[in-house]
Design an enzyme around this catalytic site. Sequence first.
Site, PDB file in Angstrom:
ATOM      1  N   SER A 202      63.937  58.818 -88.909  1.00  0.00           N
ATOM      2  CA  SER A 202      64.667  59.181 -90.132  1.00  0.00           C
ATOM      3  C   SER A 202      64.414  58.179 -91.252  1.00  0.00           C
ATOM      4  CB  SER A 202      66.163  59.229 -89.844  1.00  0.00           C
ATOM      5  OG  SER A 202      66.403  60.026 -88.708  1.00  0.00           O
TER       6      SER A 202
HETATM    7  C1  LIG Z   1      65.682  62.786 -86.364  1.00  0.00           C
HETATM    8  S1  LIG Z   1      65.159  62.719 -84.714  1.00  0.00           S
HETATM    9  C2  LIG Z   1      65.965  61.275 -84.097  1.00  0.00           C
HETATM   10  C3  LIG Z   1      65.488  59.981 -84.648  1.00  0.00           C
HETATM   11  C4  LIG Z   1      65.744  58.834 -83.712  1.00  0.00           C
HETATM   12  N1  LIG Z   1      67.126  58.424 -83.653  1.00  0.00           N
HETATM   13  C5  LIG Z   1      64.836  57.670 -84.052  1.00  0.00           C
HETATM   14  O1  LIG Z   1      65.304  56.579 -84.355  1.00  0.00           O
HETATM   15  O2  LIG Z   1      63.609  57.883 -84.014  1.00  0.00           O
HETATM   16  C6  LIG Z   1      66.166  63.955 -83.924  1.00  0.00           C
HETATM   17  C7  LIG Z   1      65.995  63.969 -82.422  1.00  0.00           C
HETATM   18  O3  LIG Z   1      67.039  64.748 -81.856  1.00  0.00           O
HETATM   19  C8  LIG Z   1      66.543  65.285 -80.669  1.00  0.00           C
HETATM   20  N2  LIG Z   1      67.426  66.365 -80.232  1.00  0.00           N
HETATM   21  C9  LIG Z   1      67.498  67.631 -80.720  1.00  0.00           C
HETATM   22  N3  LIG Z   1      68.420  68.327 -80.028  1.00  0.00           N
HETATM   23  C10 LIG Z   1      68.938  67.463 -79.110  1.00  0.00           C
HETATM   24  C11 LIG Z   1      69.930  67.597 -78.104  1.00  0.00           C
HETATM   25  N4  LIG Z   1      70.551  68.760 -77.905  1.00  0.00           N
HETATM   26  N5  LIG Z   1      70.213  66.516 -77.337  1.00  0.00           N
HETATM   27  C12 LIG Z   1      69.567  65.339 -77.517  1.00  0.00           C
HETATM   28  N6  LIG Z   1      68.603  65.175 -78.447  1.00  0.00           N
HETATM   29  C13 LIG Z   1      68.304  66.213 -79.235  1.00  0.00           C
HETATM   30  C14 LIG Z   1      65.133  65.736 -81.036  1.00  0.00           C
HETATM   31  O4  LIG Z   1      64.324  65.893 -79.882  1.00  0.00           O
HETATM   32  C15 LIG Z   1      64.694  64.595 -81.946  1.00  0.00           C
HETATM   33  O5  LIG Z   1      63.952  63.647 -81.225  1.00  0.00           O
END
Ligand SMILES: C[S@@+](CC[C@H](N)C(=O)[O-])C[C@H]1O[C@@H](n2cnc3c(N)ncnc32)[C@H](O)[C@@H]1O
Length: 363
Positions: A88
């Site tokens: 992000s």
């Molecule tokens: C914006 S990215 C996260 C960025 C992360 N915190 C970083 O520092 O790189 C959003 C993440 O949420 C994950 N995601 C989506 N749905 C999810 C769920 N139901 N449970 C856990 N993770 C999920 C996606 O796979 C993705 O990797």
Amino acid sequence: MTGPDSRVSAALRRRFAGELGARFGSGWGDAFAAVPRHIFVPRFYAQADEGSWRAVSCGDPGYLETVYSNQALTTQLDEQGIPTSSSSEPALMLDMLDALDAREGDTVFELGTGTGYNAALLSHRLGDDSVTSVDVDPVLVEAAVHRLEEAGYRPFVTSGDGARGWPQRAPYSRIIATAALRALPAAFLAQAATGAVIVAPIGYGVLRATVTAPGHATGRFLPTPAHFMPRRTPTVAPAFDALRSVEPTDTKVAAGNVLDRLRFPLSIALAGHNSCSWRDDDGELTAVGLWTQEGSTATAHVSGAVRQIGPRRLWDVVEDLAAVFDGVPLRDEFHVTITPGRQTVSYSVSGGPSWELLGGSTP
Ligand SMILES: C[S@@+](CC[C@H](N)C(=O)[O-])C[C@H]1O[C@@H](n2cnc3c(N)ncnc32)[C@H](O)[C@@H]1O
């Protein structure tokens, strides 16, 4: 340590952390200065032309400068070229970490490990044992664990639906989600200690809530706009074909920029909705479309003709919001009250409107 020249990256990182810290005067400056973002993002995808992406890897011109800048970086695409994971925008991460107000002794649960960068920032400040992070994608989790180790961090990271939390390590005093939710998952509230702070993107805003008693919380949206990728769930296609046989009605709300202007309240009133627009050969807007998971679809033509189908009349929701909000409403004027089984967002004007957030209890 893999990646480009660490002396150069360290210098860029110090400047980047200084700029972020100066902007926010935040206690997280040390963590941003210490944690090497390039370890977590060895490759990202830059938008080339409409719909196409170009991979930029460590060693490519401009790679390090981009990694150590305030940019969200797409790190995973699905077969259709839709982003499914990213690192992000750092200023937004900092805003959310500030709002989380995590201090020594806190235990943090993160939904959305992604690259592992945020988990590393948390581990740097709070210690490895205090951090639990879950991502739905096991491939991302495996890569994140390796990168965290490479950078010297060992938080607990595992794969699963983060909306179920991770009860084995609960209770948590801080919970952060980095994928957009429709409501706070019941598991967050069940696994939060009383007094816990929860920071989560809901629609196009970021909610900061404090747990006041088991199952109860109150909070407000941060002023910051946010556009996180949604928590992954099955998607439903819009019923545009079926709409053709629907008799149009008239609307006084101009299709023009209304979806942009009301983007945030619409993301609350119609949680998880999708939208699109149509343009003519000159690029002029001709119509907009909306659809939701439960099978409702609406289109509004610039002429004022509206067609709606399904269990909810989506354009009616747009009209109701347009009647309340003249301009772009401020996010921090929306507050949230959570009781077991009910999550209500209210707009802070006396007698103002309120909306129920649905989907908290369906992991
Ligand atoms: C914006 S990215 C996260 C960025 C992360 N915190 C970083 O520092 O790189 C959003 C993440 O949420 C994950 N995601 C989506 N749905 C999810 C769920 N139901 N449970 C856990 N993770 C999920 C996606 O796979 C993705 O990797």
